[in-house]
Design an enzyme around this catalytic site. Structure first.
Site, PDB file in Angstrom:
ATOM      1  CG  HIS A  34      -1.880  -1.070   1.342  1.00 40.60           C
ATOM      2  ND1 HIS A  34      -1.833  -2.048   2.308  1.00 40.60           N
ATOM      3  CD2 HIS A  34      -2.968  -1.356   0.592  1.00 40.60           C
ATOM      4  CE1 HIS A  34      -2.838  -2.879   2.154  1.00 40.60           C
ATOM      5  NE2 HIS A  34      -3.545  -2.491   1.115  1.00 40.60           N
ATOM      6  CB  SER A 183      -4.282  -7.006   4.648  1.00 42.50           C
ATOM      7  OG  SER A 183      -3.965  -5.799   3.995  1.00 42.50           O
TER       8      SER A 183
END
Ligand code: PAF
Length: 273
Positions: A34, A183
């Site tokens: 990210h 994640s």
């Protein structure tokens, strides 16, 4: 950095921004992947907006919606330190009403591969990405190539609905040992993580086979499945950039994709050839 919870407030704040807007939509639990999207958005635009929203409509019954890692404080710190201008943190009620208009993923490309194991998942993704793009109205929006099918479907939606945004695909960021950052990697036990490395091993073998130029898609597929044996494999697919199956790799127009489950964690990875 301004943290905004209301879609309409963000929409009106961003309307006043004169320059280009780079947008990074996320579900939080931010990692280096990210951060790379955010860094690029910052370089290429005047203003950077990040959204963090664990979108319920893209989770199927029985999936990990409740368990999905939520790291509000750490995520906010990362955004602040990365120089994000607006962090959008909406609630589910702010994003969804009752008896709504929604988008359906395409009947074929939305229901193959990940769409087979997660029917309806991509309709949820497209619905929320459409809402987010309408709220932010960015010049450019950044998505990782790790979620290659999601990326292709978002590009398709933008083209089909004549949306005025540039979708920027970004290379997958990997751990030192090659595991694609996700994640969901936090769910993996030590042993499951070790087993998960067979995914990148299988993709490396595929790359070597392509470089030797001596094999069909089926041969590559079989060699990859051999390496992936310790995992529960959902699919290995060799497709062109339009996601049509290939019998032979076409250099510059091929994606080799894997989805496999380690323990109970669904992992995706791919290489673009
Ligand atoms: O890739 C993700 O994190 C999500 O699917 C997205 C694009 C933010 C939509 O919820």
């Amino acid at each position: 950095m301004r943290v905004v919870h209301s879609p309409l407030e963000l929409q009106s704040l961003l309307k006043e921004e004169p320059g280009s807007i780079g947008f990074v939509p996320t579900m939080g639990a931010l990692h280096l992947g990210h951060r790379t999207l955010i860094e690029t958005a910052k370089k290429e635009n005047d203003i950077t907006v990040v959204s963090i929203f664990v979108n319920p409509t893209q989770f199927l019954e029985g999936e990990d919606l409740d368990a999905y890692p939520r790291k509000e404080e750490a995520d906010q710190k990362i955004c602040e330190l990365s120089g994000v201008d607006y962090l959008f943190y909406p609630t589910v009620d702010a994003m969804y009403g009752e008896d709504e208009v929604s988008l359906n993923a395409p009947d074929v490309r939305g229901y193959i591969m990940e769409g087979t194991s997660r029917p309806g998942h991509f309709s949820g993704v497209l619905t929320v990405v459409n809402k987010l793009l309408n709220i932010v109205n960015p010049t450019r929006a950044y998505f990782g190539k790790k979620d290659a099918q999601q990326l292709m479907l978002i590009e398709t939606m933008v083209a089909n609905l004549f949306m005025n945004v540039e979708i920027v695909p970004m290379d997958t960021v990997r751990e030192k040992d090659g595991l694609a950052m996700s994640s969901r990697n936090v769910y993996l036990s030590e042993q499951e993580r070790e087993e998960a490395l067979n995914i990148i091993k299988s993709l490396r073998i595929a790359t070597q086979m392509v470089m030797r130029k001596e094999c069909t898609a089926q041969e590559i597929n079989e060699a990859m499945l051999e390496v992936l044996k310790p995992l529960e494999v959902e699919y290995v697919s060799i497709v062109n950039r339009a996601f049509m199956p290939l019998t032979k790799v076409e250099i510059g127009n091929t994606i080799i994709l894997v989805e496999a489950i380690s323990g109970s964690t669904r992992l995706l990875d791919n290489i673009w050839i």
